[in-house]
Design a protein around this motif. Structure first.
Motif, mmCIF file in Angstrom:
data_model
loop_
_atom_site.group_PDB
_atom_site.id
_atom_site.type_symbol
_atom_site.label_atom_id
_atom_site.label_comp_id
_atom_site.label_asym_id
_atom_site.label_seq_id
_atom_site.Cartn_x
_atom_site.Cartn_y
_atom_site.Cartn_z
ATOM 1 N N TYR A 80 46.198 87.828 131.956
ATOM 2 C CA TYR A 80 46.173 88.892 130.944
ATOM 3 C C TYR A 80 45.532 90.166 131.486
ATOM 4 O O TYR A 80 45.803 91.259 130.971
ATOM 5 C CB TYR A 80 45.439 88.416 129.693
ATOM 6 C CG TYR A 80 46.217 87.355 128.960
ATOM 7 C CD1 TYR A 80 47.280 87.701 128.130
ATOM 8 C CD2 TYR A 80 45.914 86.013 129.112
ATOM 9 C CE1 TYR A 80 48.014 86.740 127.469
ATOM 10 C CE2 TYR A 80 46.644 85.032 128.453
ATOM 11 C CZ TYR A 80 47.689 85.402 127.635
ATOM 12 O OH TYR A 80 48.422 84.439 126.991
ATOM 13 N N ARG A 118 43.325 88.892 126.216
ATOM 14 C CA ARG A 118 44.426 88.080 125.695
ATOM 15 C C ARG A 118 44.744 88.453 124.252
ATOM 16 O O ARG A 118 45.918 88.610 123.879
ATOM 17 C CB ARG A 118 44.066 86.594 125.797
ATOM 18 C CG ARG A 118 45.156 85.661 125.279
ATOM 19 C CD ARG A 118 44.718 84.210 125.415
ATOM 20 N NE ARG A 118 45.802 83.315 125.034
ATOM 21 C CZ ARG A 118 46.069 82.945 123.796
ATOM 22 N NH1 ARG A 118 45.306 83.386 122.792
ATOM 23 N NH2 ARG A 118 47.073 82.129 123.547
ATOM 24 N N ARG A 119 43.701 88.603 123.446
ATOM 25 C CA ARG A 119 43.912 88.910 122.032
ATOM 26 C C ARG A 119 44.597 90.265 121.856
ATOM 27 O O ARG A 119 45.552 90.396 121.080
ATOM 28 C CB ARG A 119 42.557 88.895 121.306
ATOM 29 C CG ARG A 119 42.674 89.065 119.806
ATOM 30 C CD ARG A 119 41.310 88.919 119.146
ATOM 31 N NE ARG A 119 41.391 89.075 117.700
ATOM 32 C CZ ARG A 119 41.694 88.094 116.859
ATOM 33 N NH1 ARG A 119 41.958 86.886 117.338
ATOM 34 N NH2 ARG A 119 41.750 88.308 115.566
ATOM 35 N N ILE A 120 44.132 91.268 122.588
ATOM 36 C CA ILE A 120 44.711 92.612 122.461
ATOM 37 C C ILE A 120 46.139 92.632 122.975
ATOM 38 O O ILE A 120 47.035 93.241 122.367
ATOM 39 C CB ILE A 120 43.840 93.634 123.210
ATOM 40 C CG1 ILE A 120 42.493 93.788 122.506
ATOM 41 C CG2 ILE A 120 44.542 94.987 123.298
ATOM 42 C CD1 ILE A 120 41.543 94.724 123.200
ATOM 43 N N LEU A 137 48.332 90.160 123.100
ATOM 44 C CA LEU A 137 49.220 89.471 122.169
ATOM 45 C C LEU A 137 49.468 90.302 120.919
ATOM 46 O O LEU A 137 50.564 90.265 120.345
ATOM 47 C CB LEU A 137 48.631 88.109 121.797
ATOM 48 C CG LEU A 137 48.574 87.073 122.924
ATOM 49 C CD1 LEU A 137 47.938 85.780 122.437
ATOM 50 C CD2 LEU A 137 49.958 86.801 123.488
ATOM 51 N N GLN A 138 48.469 91.061 120.463
ATOM 52 C CA GLN A 138 48.646 91.901 119.281
ATOM 53 C C GLN A 138 49.593 93.068 119.557
ATOM 54 O O GLN A 138 50.425 93.407 118.718
ATOM 55 C CB GLN A 138 47.286 92.436 118.820
ATOM 56 C CG GLN A 138 46.410 91.402 118.132
ATOM 57 C CD GLN A 138 45.063 91.973 117.722
ATOM 58 O OE1 GLN A 138 44.681 93.066 118.143
ATOM 59 N NE2 GLN A 138 44.316 91.226 116.911
ATOM 60 N N ARG A 139 49.470 93.677 120.735
ATOM 61 C CA ARG A 139 50.227 94.895 121.019
ATOM 62 C C ARG A 139 51.536 94.633 121.746
ATOM 63 O O ARG A 139 52.498 95.393 121.606
ATOM 64 C CB ARG A 139 49.373 95.858 121.839
ATOM 65 C CG ARG A 139 48.089 96.290 121.148
ATOM 66 C CD ARG A 139 47.296 97.245 122.020
ATOM 67 N NE ARG A 139 46.047 97.649 121.378
ATOM 68 C CZ ARG A 139 45.145 98.460 121.943
ATOM 69 N NH1 ARG A 139 45.374 98.961 123.145
ATOM 70 N NH2 ARG A 139 44.041 98.769 121.299
ATOM 71 N N HIS A 140 51.587 93.578 122.549
ATOM 72 C CA HIS A 140 52.762 93.364 123.391
ATOM 73 C C HIS A 140 53.227 91.913 123.354
ATOM 74 O O HIS A 140 53.815 91.425 124.320
ATOM 75 C CB HIS A 140 52.447 93.757 124.848
ATOM 76 C CG HIS A 140 51.847 95.126 124.988
ATOM 77 N ND1 HIS A 140 52.582 96.281 124.867
ATOM 78 C CD2 HIS A 140 50.562 95.508 125.217
ATOM 79 C CE1 HIS A 140 51.792 97.329 125.042
ATOM 80 N NE2 HIS A 140 50.567 96.896 125.244
ATOM 81 N N GLY A 141 52.966 91.234 122.260
ATOM 82 C CA GLY A 141 53.366 89.833 122.154
ATOM 83 C C GLY A 141 54.865 89.626 122.254
ATOM 84 O O GLY A 141 55.325 88.549 122.651
ATOM 85 N N HIS A 142 55.644 90.672 121.936
ATOM 86 C CA HIS A 142 57.098 90.550 121.995
ATOM 87 C C HIS A 142 57.611 90.426 123.431
ATOM 88 O O HIS A 142 58.769 90.068 123.652
ATOM 89 C CB HIS A 142 57.745 91.775 121.337
ATOM 90 C CG HIS A 142 57.405 93.068 122.010
ATOM 91 N ND1 HIS A 142 56.195 93.712 121.816
ATOM 92 C CD2 HIS A 142 58.117 93.831 122.885
ATOM 93 C CE1 HIS A 142 56.179 94.822 122.540
ATOM 94 N NE2 HIS A 142 57.325 94.923 123.185
#
Length: 231
Positions: A42, A99-101, A103-108
């Motif tokens: 990440y 990791r959290r950020i 997944l929130q911004r670029h999880g797609h």
């Protein structure tokens, strides 16, 4: 690192309690080196997504937690093991926030196809096998000097040496941050085989790095001479 646990007694001339703490610290560190590997992806993902400002904020917060946690554990009597635990906790916290950020911004951007992901895992593993020598050389070049100085002249001299080279280490960090800022764009140019534009970007980056390093090297030469005299 795990092997160093058994050899630290030959490298460092310290009292038995300190040696025992060093061995425990190296054992914890070797275990963390394995556990942190999946989380490190990440860090690269944040750079590839050009989240440079966010990365710098996370790094600043991680260093603050590392410093305050290490100080608190030392004051509580944990010694060297406490310092290592504080550092590892700060690393884990930084990786978790990354990791959290991401997944929130670029999880797609995550790959849902498991066969596709397996193909890339094989490529990554193959690249890792071919690149391990570079990683080893970097560790030996940048991480062995303190150990050598400590072995030859003692722990006090190692502390003096570490303090003296800090301005050089900070300069290297500045250069690395500059390179990180163009990392994603350069990767896109390489992927599209736009070698002409990539060459222009590389030469421009090289000029910026030289403009930064030449005055810094001059300051290091002047600063280090006076600092060594003071020590």
């Amino acid at each position: 690192v795990s092997q160093s646990r058994y050899e630290v007694g030959y490298a460092l001339k310290v009292q038995e309690p300190v040696l025992a703490q060093a061995q425990w610290a190296l054992s914890i560190l070797s275990l963390w080196m394995v556990l942190r590997t999946p989380l490190m992806i990440y860090n690269s993902a944040m750079l590839a997504a050009q989240e440079i400002a966010t990365q710098n904020l996370i790094g600043t917060g991680t260093n603050l937690v590392r410093m305050l946690g290490g100080l608190a554990l030392v004051l509580l009597g944990s010694g060297l093991v406490g310092l290592v635990i504080a550092s590892l906790f700060a690393d884990a916290l930084g990786f978790w926030v990354q990791r959290r950020i991401f997944l929130q911004r670029h999880g797609h951007l995550l790959i849902p196809n498991h066969s596709f992901a397996t193909h890339y895992r094989k490529e990554l593993f193959s690249f890792g096998l071919s690149y391990w020598g570079v990683n080893l050389s970097v560790v030996l070049l940048l991480g062995s000097d303190n150990l050598i100085v400590g072995t030859l002249y003692g722990s006090a001299a190692a502390s003096v040496f570490y303090s003296t080279k800090m301005i050089g280490s900070l300069s290297i960090t500045l250069v690395c941050r500059m390179i990180d800022s163009v990392f994603a764009g350069a990767s896109c140019l390489a992927a599209t085989s736009n070698l002409v534009l990539m060459r222009q970007v590389y030469l421009q980056l090289l000029r910026y790095v030289l403009w930064l390093l030449i005055p810094l090297v001059g300051r290091i030469l002047l600063f280090t001479q006076g600092l060594v005299s003071i020590w």
